[in-house]
Design an enzyme around this catalytic site. Structure first.
Site, mmCIF file in Angstrom:
data_model
loop_
_atom_site.group_PDB
_atom_site.id
_atom_site.type_symbol
_atom_site.label_atom_id
_atom_site.label_comp_id
_atom_site.label_asym_id
_atom_site.label_seq_id
_atom_site.Cartn_x
_atom_site.Cartn_y
_atom_site.Cartn_z
ATOM 1 N N TYR A 1 0.061 9.895 -15.720
ATOM 2 C CA TYR A 1 -0.346 10.189 -14.333
ATOM 3 C C TYR A 1 -1.872 10.161 -14.232
ATOM 4 C CZ TYR A 1 -0.872 12.806 -9.933
ATOM 5 O OH TYR A 1 -1.222 13.203 -8.668
ATOM 6 N N SER B 258 -6.595 12.443 -6.874
ATOM 7 C CA SER B 258 -6.193 13.766 -7.370
ATOM 8 C C SER B 258 -7.381 14.345 -8.115
ATOM 9 C CB SER B 258 -5.025 13.591 -8.349
ATOM 10 O OG SER B 258 -4.737 14.794 -9.016
HETATM 11 N N1 LIG Z 1 1.001 18.085 -4.663
HETATM 12 C C1 LIG Z 1 0.023 18.082 -5.544
HETATM 13 O O1 LIG Z 1 -0.182 19.062 -6.287
HETATM 14 C C2 LIG Z 1 -0.890 16.892 -5.646
HETATM 15 C C3 LIG Z 1 -2.151 17.066 -6.260
HETATM 16 C C4 LIG Z 1 -3.013 15.982 -6.351
HETATM 17 C C5 LIG Z 1 -2.640 14.753 -5.868
HETATM 18 N N2 LIG Z 1 -1.398 14.586 -5.279
HETATM 19 C C6 LIG Z 1 -1.065 13.263 -4.766
HETATM 20 O O2 LIG Z 1 -0.781 13.382 -3.382
HETATM 21 C C7 LIG Z 1 0.045 12.305 -2.974
HETATM 22 C C8 LIG Z 1 1.163 12.855 -2.101
HETATM 23 O O3 LIG Z 1 1.943 13.734 -2.885
HETATM 24 P P1 LIG Z 1 2.623 15.055 -2.278
HETATM 25 O O4 LIG Z 1 2.031 16.217 -2.940
HETATM 26 O O5 LIG Z 1 2.673 14.996 -0.816
HETATM 27 O O6 LIG Z 1 4.100 14.891 -2.917
HETATM 28 P P2 LIG Z 1 5.510 14.560 -2.229
HETATM 29 O O7 LIG Z 1 5.829 15.600 -1.252
HETATM 30 O O8 LIG Z 1 6.433 14.309 -3.363
HETATM 31 O O9 LIG Z 1 5.236 13.193 -1.440
HETATM 32 C C9 LIG Z 1 5.113 11.967 -2.101
HETATM 33 C C10 LIG Z 1 5.374 10.866 -1.113
HETATM 34 O O10 LIG Z 1 5.204 9.601 -1.779
HETATM 35 C C11 LIG Z 1 6.314 8.802 -1.434
HETATM 36 N N3 LIG Z 1 6.569 7.714 -2.369
HETATM 37 C C12 LIG Z 1 6.825 7.784 -3.698
HETATM 38 N N4 LIG Z 1 7.020 6.543 -4.178
HETATM 39 C C13 LIG Z 1 6.872 5.683 -3.131
HETATM 40 C C14 LIG Z 1 6.962 4.278 -2.975
HETATM 41 N N5 LIG Z 1 7.260 3.456 -3.986
HETATM 42 N N6 LIG Z 1 6.729 3.729 -1.737
HETATM 43 C C15 LIG Z 1 6.449 4.540 -0.680
HETATM 44 N N7 LIG Z 1 6.395 5.876 -0.775
HETATM 45 C C16 LIG Z 1 6.606 6.432 -1.978
HETATM 46 C C17 LIG Z 1 7.467 9.774 -1.322
HETATM 47 O O11 LIG Z 1 8.498 9.149 -0.599
HETATM 48 P P3 LIG Z 1 10.072 9.399 -0.823
HETATM 49 O O12 LIG Z 1 10.410 10.514 0.110
HETATM 50 O O13 LIG Z 1 10.689 8.091 -0.434
HETATM 51 O O14 LIG Z 1 10.263 9.727 -2.275
HETATM 52 C C18 LIG Z 1 6.792 10.897 -0.553
HETATM 53 O O15 LIG Z 1 6.711 10.615 0.817
HETATM 54 C C19 LIG Z 1 0.514 11.614 -4.247
HETATM 55 O O16 LIG Z 1 -0.257 10.426 -4.420
HETATM 56 C C20 LIG Z 1 0.193 12.620 -5.341
HETATM 57 O O17 LIG Z 1 -0.059 11.992 -6.572
HETATM 58 C C21 LIG Z 1 -0.537 15.633 -5.159
#
Ligand SMILES: NC(=O)c1ccc[n+]([C@@H]2O[C@H](COP(=O)([O-])OP(=O)(O)OC[C@H]3O[C@@H](n4cnc5c(N)ncnc54)[C@H](OP(=O)(O)O)[C@@H]3O)[C@@H](O)[C@H]2O)c1
Length: 274
Positions: free
Chosen positions: A148, A135
């Site tokens: 986080y 991130s």
């Molecule tokens: N969106 C942002 O602004 C942003 C910015 C920087 C970094 N990120 C990073 O990007 C990554 C993806 O996030 P996203 O934005 O796509 O959010 P998201 O739509 O909430 O997706 C998160 C994913 O992680 C999965 N997950 C959570 N806990 C898990 C576990 N114990 N085992 C397997 N899967 C698990 C969720 O699965 P479930 O459906 O089962 O909950 C979901 O598929 C994360 O690492 C986040 O920290 C996001």
């Protein structure tokens, strides 16, 4: 015939993981889309080269079993993409030890679990790429995101160090660093509160979420992931949105005190109610 490459993605049920699965399938890759619950993943039905596997990054048995099933289906894996994660947010004093550990179990130890399980495969084929969604919050910090931020800083440090020992096996590590992205991420934030911090915390979180209004969609990140997987470069860090790129530039340019004012002043301003 050209070898059809295979990527394994964690957290492929939504957001960045889901968009990346679809993008790689469109580019002719096999995709092992892993998630905790495969029951609701009908949205991949139009993509025959995406196969679903159950994998919870906090559960060693599920990782072992998913790896065996993926190998059975595809025989080989070119790229592992550690993407699963969520945010614990709110005042540190409001968190419990259990909540903090759960955050580290997913965002840091989960990545370590999966990486440790997949490394023998990459070593045996003398080639592999490990991608990680860290991130911009793995390089910078934000008010109310101390836990986080610490998981993502730890992940950045872990991967930066790990690359030394795996490079002689031709294994390359690359960190994908998005700024704000419109995904289910904000809905999945685990927000903790404590009355003594409420005035500050509620307005900061309100302003932080308002900042997502103009954020890009996950397909922007998916394209950066594809570049990292295919550019044959030995490069660790891939800022994945324009917000992340400009934030890193100003972090490099400015003294930390000045930079942190730039980050905090917009979210610490009072909420306008109309
Ligand atoms: N969106 C942002 O602004 C942003 C910015 C920087 C970094 N990120 C990073 O990007 C990554 C993806 O996030 P996203 O934005 O796509 O959010 P998201 O739509 O909430 O997706 C998160 C994913 O992680 C999965 N997950 C959570 N806990 C898990 C576990 N114990 N085992 C397997 N899967 C698990 C969720 O699965 P479930 O459906 O089962 O909950 C979901 O598929 C994360 O690492 C986040 O920290 C996001």
């Amino acid at each position: 015939m050209k070898h059809k490459q295979t990527i394994v993605i964690t957290g492929a049920s939504s957001g960045i993981g889901k968009a990346t699965a679809i993008y790689f399938a469109q580019q002719g890759w096999n995709v092992a889309a892993t998630m905790r619950n495969t029951g609701n993943a009908g949205y991949f039905a139009a993509h025959p080269s995406i196969a679903l596997f159950t994998l919870d990054v906090t559960d060693q048995e599920s990782i072992k079993s998913a790896l065996a099933q993926i190998m059975h289906k595809f025989s080989d894996i070119d790229v592992l993409y550690n993407n699963a994660g969520y945010a614990l947010a709110g005042a540190f004093e409001a968190t419990t030890d259990e909540q903090v550990r759960k955050q580290f179990e997913t965002n840091l130890f989960g990545v370590m679990n999966v990486t440790r399980a997949f490394l023998p495969h990459f070593r045996s084929r003398k080639k592999g790429i490990i991608l990680n969604t860290t991130s911009s919050g793995g390089i910078l910090t934000f008010p109310l995101y101390s836990i986080y931020n610490s998981t993502k800083w730890a992940l950045e440090g872990f991967m930066e160090a790990l690359q030394f020992e795996v490079k002689s096996f031709n294994i390359h590590i690359k960190n994908i660093e998005p700024g704000s992205v419109k995904s289910e991420f904000t809905d999945n934030i685990s927000f903790v509160s404590n009355a003594d911090y409420d005035n500050y915390a509620n307005s900061v979180q309100y302003n932080t979420l308002a900042g997502y209004k103009n954020a890009p969609t996950p397909d922007v990140v998916a394209k950066v992931v594809f570049k990292a997987a295919t550019d044959n470069r030995s490069k660790l860090r891939y800022p994945a949105t324009s917000q992340a790129k400009s934030a890193f530039f100003f972090r490099w340019l400015l003294p930390l005190k000045v930079f942190n004012k730039m980050v905090s002043v917009p979210v610490e301003k009072e909420i306008k109610t109309n």
